[in-house]
Each structure stands twice: as C-alpha cells, then as structure tokens.
Design a protein around this motif. Structure first.
Motif, mmCIF file in Angstrom:
data_model
loop_
_atom_site.group_PDB
_atom_site.id
_atom_site.type_symbol
_atom_site.label_atom_id
_atom_site.label_comp_id
_atom_site.label_asym_id
_atom_site.label_seq_id
_atom_site.Cartn_x
_atom_site.Cartn_y
_atom_site.Cartn_z
ATOM 1 N N ALA A 1 22.379 37.692 37.195
ATOM 2 C CA ALA A 1 23.145 38.939 37.117
ATOM 3 C C ALA A 1 24.120 38.914 35.943
ATOM 4 O O ALA A 1 24.288 39.919 35.244
ATOM 5 C CB ALA A 1 23.898 39.181 38.422
ATOM 6 N N LEU A 2 24.770 37.775 35.714
ATOM 7 C CA LEU A 2 25.704 37.672 34.592
ATOM 8 C C LEU A 2 24.986 37.800 33.256
ATOM 9 O O LEU A 2 25.487 38.439 32.331
ATOM 10 C CB LEU A 2 26.469 36.349 34.656
ATOM 11 N N ARG A 3 23.798 37.210 33.154
ATOM 12 C CA ARG A 3 23.025 37.337 31.911
ATOM 13 C C ARG A 3 22.613 38.788 31.675
ATOM 14 O O ARG A 3 22.664 39.280 30.551
ATOM 15 C CB ARG A 3 21.800 36.432 31.963
ATOM 16 N N GLU A 4 22.205 39.469 32.745
ATOM 17 C CA GLU A 4 21.812 40.875 32.615
ATOM 18 C C GLU A 4 22.989 41.754 32.225
ATOM 19 O O GLU A 4 22.802 42.763 31.551
ATOM 20 C CB GLU A 4 21.197 41.367 33.923
ATOM 21 N N ASP A 5 24.194 41.370 32.662
ATOM 22 C CA ASP A 5 25.395 42.130 32.310
ATOM 23 C C ASP A 5 25.913 41.774 30.921
ATOM 24 O O ASP A 5 26.894 42.349 30.469
ATOM 25 C CB ASP A 5 26.509 41.890 33.327
ATOM 26 N N GLY A 6 25.284 40.806 30.260
ATOM 27 C CA GLY A 6 25.677 40.444 28.910
ATOM 28 C C GLY A 6 26.893 39.521 28.842
ATOM 29 O O GLY A 6 27.590 39.501 27.832
ATOM 30 N N GLU A 7 27.145 38.761 29.892
ATOM 31 C CA GLU A 7 28.272 37.826 29.889
ATOM 32 C C GLU A 7 27.987 36.674 28.933
ATOM 33 O O GLU A 7 26.837 36.330 28.666
ATOM 34 C CB GLU A 7 28.530 37.270 31.291
ATOM 35 N N SER A 8 29.056 36.036 28.448
ATOM 36 C CA SER A 8 28.905 34.908 27.549
ATOM 37 C C SER A 8 28.397 33.690 28.313
ATOM 38 O O SER A 8 28.560 33.584 29.520
ATOM 39 C CB SER A 8 30.251 34.580 26.886
ATOM 40 N N GLU A 9 27.795 32.757 27.594
ATOM 41 C CA GLU A 9 27.255 31.541 28.216
ATOM 42 C C GLU A 9 28.357 30.675 28.812
ATOM 43 O O GLU A 9 28.117 29.950 29.767
ATOM 44 C CB GLU A 9 26.428 30.741 27.211
ATOM 45 N N LYS B 1 38.799 31.499 30.222
ATOM 46 C CA LYS B 1 37.653 32.252 29.687
ATOM 47 C C LYS B 1 37.214 33.350 30.648
ATOM 48 O O LYS B 1 36.898 34.461 30.231
ATOM 49 C CB LYS B 1 36.480 31.311 29.423
ATOM 50 N N VAL B 2 37.211 33.041 31.943
ATOM 51 C CA VAL B 2 36.808 34.035 32.944
ATOM 52 C C VAL B 2 37.802 35.167 32.989
ATOM 53 O O VAL B 2 37.439 36.343 33.041
ATOM 54 C CB VAL B 2 36.643 33.370 34.337
ATOM 55 N N ILE B 3 39.102 34.832 32.985
ATOM 56 C CA ILE B 3 40.152 35.860 33.030
ATOM 57 C C ILE B 3 40.075 36.759 31.802
ATOM 58 O O ILE B 3 40.149 37.985 31.895
ATOM 59 C CB ILE B 3 41.536 35.228 33.180
ATOM 60 N N ASN B 4 39.871 36.155 30.628
ATOM 61 C CA ASN B 4 39.754 36.933 29.393
ATOM 62 C C ASN B 4 38.525 37.822 29.405
ATOM 63 O O ASN B 4 38.553 38.953 28.956
ATOM 64 C CB ASN B 4 39.755 36.017 28.170
ATOM 65 N N ALA B 5 37.423 37.314 29.949
ATOM 66 C CA ALA B 5 36.191 38.106 30.030
ATOM 67 C C ALA B 5 36.406 39.311 30.940
ATOM 68 O O ALA B 5 35.943 40.411 30.657
ATOM 69 C CB ALA B 5 35.035 37.262 30.511
ATOM 70 N N ALA B 6 37.106 39.101 32.053
ATOM 71 C CA ALA B 6 37.372 40.203 32.980
ATOM 72 C C ALA B 6 38.359 41.200 32.386
ATOM 73 O O ALA B 6 38.248 42.399 32.611
ATOM 74 C CB ALA B 6 37.906 39.659 34.307
ATOM 75 N N SER B 7 39.329 40.708 31.631
ATOM 76 C CA SER B 7 40.353 41.593 31.055
ATOM 77 C C SER B 7 39.802 42.450 29.927
ATOM 78 O O SER B 7 40.252 43.550 29.684
ATOM 79 C CB SER B 7 41.517 40.753 30.503
ATOM 80 N N ASP B 8 38.790 41.924 29.219
ATOM 81 C CA ASP B 8 38.218 42.643 28.078
ATOM 82 C C ASP B 8 37.351 43.818 28.487
ATOM 83 O O ASP B 8 37.066 44.691 27.699
ATOM 84 C CB ASP B 8 37.382 41.701 27.218
ATOM 85 N N LYS B 9 36.926 43.860 29.746
ATOM 86 C CA LYS B 9 36.007 44.914 30.171
ATOM 87 C C LYS B 9 36.715 46.113 30.670
ATOM 88 O O LYS B 9 37.777 46.207 31.015
ATOM 89 C CB LYS B 9 35.080 44.376 31.243
#
Length: 166
Positions: free
Chosen positions: A60-68, A158-166
């Motif tokens: 699901a994360l890959r399909e959503d375009g999340e970083s590795e 990294k997770v917090i930054n990924a969530a904040s950027d969306k």
C-alpha cells in the motif's frame, strides 16, 4: 492425504488469525491500569499480526508513492495494537496523557491533518526507540495505536516529515 493437509492448513490459519479478532474490551495498558471510569465509552480493539500485515502495508505504501525509507521502517515493527473509542472524552485524553508522562513517553509531534489531531509519543531506551504511541483525535472518535519495535530517532523523524508533507 490432500483433505488432511487442507484441514491442517485451515486449523493453522485459524490459530494464526485469532489475534485479529476484534474485541469490545480495551487492549491498551493505560485503560487497564487507570482509575478513571470510562463509563459511556465504547471500545473496539485488536492486535495486528505483524507477519501478515507487513506485506500488505509495504504494498500500500509503494502504491501511494511513499519513499523507501518509510517502507523500510515497517521492517523494524514487531507488534501493533489498535484501539478505537466512541464517546471518548477530554478526561480520557487527559488520563492517557498522564499515563504516558508517568511512563516516560516523550511528546515528539502533533500534526493537524484533515481536522484531526495526530499525536506521536515515543519511549526511548538509549538511542533506540522501543515503543511509539500514536493518537488520532477526531470529533467522532479516538484511535490509539501502540507500535513496538526497534527504531531510531531518524526513522521516526522521516515518518513524521512524510506525514507532514502531505
């Protein structure tokens, strides 16, 4: 022989999936050890079998375009417990906050997302983060997620930054 094999596989599957059963009782320590009366609150809780969930979460994360890096964090998760509460109150959140403070959890981030407040607190042992508590507070319900594993501060950041950027 084939029938015996099928029966064995079904029994094994049922045993492995028994932790997926949704319970009407709370599964979080702060509720169990609290003196607070949670009258009127309706609980739904379950333990997520991580070995079954990891492949689905990664996909699901890959399909959503999340970083590795975010996807690699899933490999470090060892246990997940989820509890939802209908009719939760501010008093319940205050009790939860008091429990986390008493048990050495540090407040790392509060994110406002689509009108909901998402709070991330962690418990560290040296440089390793062993436990992360995530709370989602919306107008209608509360969601508590207890994530255990071996993380670093950089992983969580990294997770917090990924969530904040969306």
């Amino acid at each position: 022989m084939k029938t015996l094999k099928n029966i064995f596989l079904r029994i094994l599957t049922l045993l492995l999936l028994q932790s997926c059963i949704v319970s009407g009782r709370p599964n979080m320590d702060f509720v169990k050890h609290s003196g607070y009366d949670f009258k009127g609150a309706r609980f739904a809780s379950f333990n997520v079998p991580v070995f079954l969930a990891k492949p689905f979460i990664k996909k699901a994360l890959r399909e959503d375009g999340e970083s590795e890096e975010v996807i690699d964090l899933i490999k470090k998760v060892s246990k997940i417990k989820v509890m939802t509460v209908d009719n939760g109150s501010k008093d319940m959140l205050n009790e939860y906050s008091r429990y986390l403070n008493d048990n050495d959890f540090e407040d790392w981030a509060t994110i406002k997302h689509d009108g909901d407040n998402v709070n991330v607190r962690v418990k560290q042992n040296g440089e390793t983060i062993k436990n992360m508590m995530i709370t989602v507070n919306s107008d209608k319900e509360l969601v508590f997620v207890d994530v255990r594993g071996n993380f670093t501060a950089n992983d969580i950041s990294k997770v917090i930054n990924a969530a904040s950027d969306k």
